[in-house]
Design a protein around this motif. Structure first.
Motif, PDB file in Angstrom:
ATOM      1  N   THR A  80     -39.858 -66.174 125.482  1.00 23.69           N
ATOM      2  CA  THR A  80     -40.977 -65.949 124.641  1.00 23.69           C
ATOM      3  C   THR A  80     -40.657 -64.469 123.770  1.00 23.69           C
ATOM      4  O   THR A  80     -39.705 -64.462 123.599  1.00 23.69           O
ATOM      5  CB  THR A  80     -42.183 -65.418 125.856  1.00 23.69           C
ATOM      6  N   LYS A  81     -41.723 -64.431 123.118  1.00 25.21           N
ATOM      7  CA  LYS A  81     -41.682 -63.432 122.048  1.00 25.21           C
ATOM      8  C   LYS A  81     -41.005 -62.077 122.613  1.00 25.21           C
ATOM      9  O   LYS A  81     -40.016 -61.413 121.958  1.00 25.21           O
ATOM     10  CB  LYS A  81     -42.791 -63.050 121.433  1.00 25.21           C
ATOM     11  N   ASN A  82     -41.440 -61.801 123.841  1.00 29.17           N
ATOM     12  CA  ASN A  82     -41.239 -60.341 124.221  1.00 29.17           C
ATOM     13  C   ASN A  82     -40.294 -60.339 125.630  1.00 29.17           C
ATOM     14  O   ASN A  82     -39.944 -59.395 126.038  1.00 29.17           O
ATOM     15  CB  ASN A  82     -42.381 -59.415 124.694  1.00 29.17           C
ATOM     16  N   GLY A  83     -39.790 -61.633 125.971  1.00 31.75           N
ATOM     17  CA  GLY A  83     -38.791 -61.625 127.030  1.00 31.75           C
ATOM     18  C   GLY A  83     -38.761 -63.252 127.412  1.00 31.75           C
ATOM     19  O   GLY A  83     -38.655 -64.067 126.525  1.00 31.75           O
ATOM     20  N   PHE A  84     -38.737 -63.430 128.652  1.00 31.45           N
ATOM     21  CA  PHE A  84     -38.728 -64.727 129.058  1.00 31.45           C
ATOM     22  C   PHE A  84     -39.426 -64.947 130.697  1.00 31.45           C
ATOM     23  O   PHE A  84     -39.551 -64.051 131.341  1.00 31.45           O
ATOM     24  CB  PHE A  84     -37.089 -65.086 129.484  1.00 31.45           C
ATOM     25  N   TRP A  85     -39.620 -66.132 131.285  1.00 28.70           N
ATOM     26  CA  TRP A  85     -39.994 -66.289 132.449  1.00 28.70           C
ATOM     27  C   TRP A  85     -39.089 -67.355 133.005  1.00 28.70           C
ATOM     28  O   TRP A  85     -38.614 -68.180 132.250  1.00 28.70           O
ATOM     29  CB  TRP A  85     -41.654 -66.887 132.294  1.00 28.70           C
TER      30      TRP A  85
END
Length: 163
Positions: A55-60
């Motif tokens: 994602t924009k700020n990190g990941f899942w």
């Protein structure tokens, strides 16, 4: 998604690229197309440890391979990377997916019908017992994904602070 736990880790800022590299090596991306998402996530046809996405700020990430065929919770770990001056905070939020709760609820309602011969009280007791079992299973799955994240992604880092 329903939040069940969270964790914050602080690492040295220069290790952020190494973290992203380790995450890429362990994670099979699911946003490429819907058929790939279904094939990797639900049928388990992948060689990677996790199924996830950036994602924009990190990941899942999630380890919900074959989730449709197993009675187990879909635990999702959402990573948010927050850069600071000389440290990077990694906020991990663990959640249970709605689809997992929906399927579990349907199974619990159906399985509780075996308690109907004991009356309404027996049916309600059956609901409580099966819900408790699902909660215990959720705790086991949460511990498993935490251990796997520590083993596959967070090893090799000097963790400055963890809370």
């Amino acid at each position: 998604m329903i939040k069940i736990a969270r964790q914050t880790i602080e690492i040295d800022s220069c290790l952020t690229d190494f973290l992203q590299e380790k995450m890429t090596d362990c994670t099979c991306r699911t946003n490429l197309n819907s058929q790939l998402n279904f094939r990797q996530s639900y049928t388990g046809i992948t060689d990677k440890t996790f199924v996830g996405n950036w994602t924009k700020n990190g990941f899942w990430i999630s380890k919900f391979r074959k989730q449709l065929f197993q009675f187990r919770p879909d635990i999702i770990a959402s990573f948010k990377i927050v850069p600071r001056n000389n440290i990077t905070k990694i906020r991990i939020r663990y959640s249970i997916g709605f689809s997992s709760l929906f399927f579990a609820g349907m199974w619990i309602l159906l399985a509780s019908t075996i308690f109907i011969p004991f009356g309404t009280f027996g049916y309600i007791i059956g609901l409580f017992i099966l819900t408790g079992l699902y909660s215990a299973l959720s705790k086991v799955e949460l511990d498993r994904i935490r251990d796997t994240i520590n083993e596959k992604i967070l090893t090799g880092f000097e963790i400055l602070k963890s809370y």
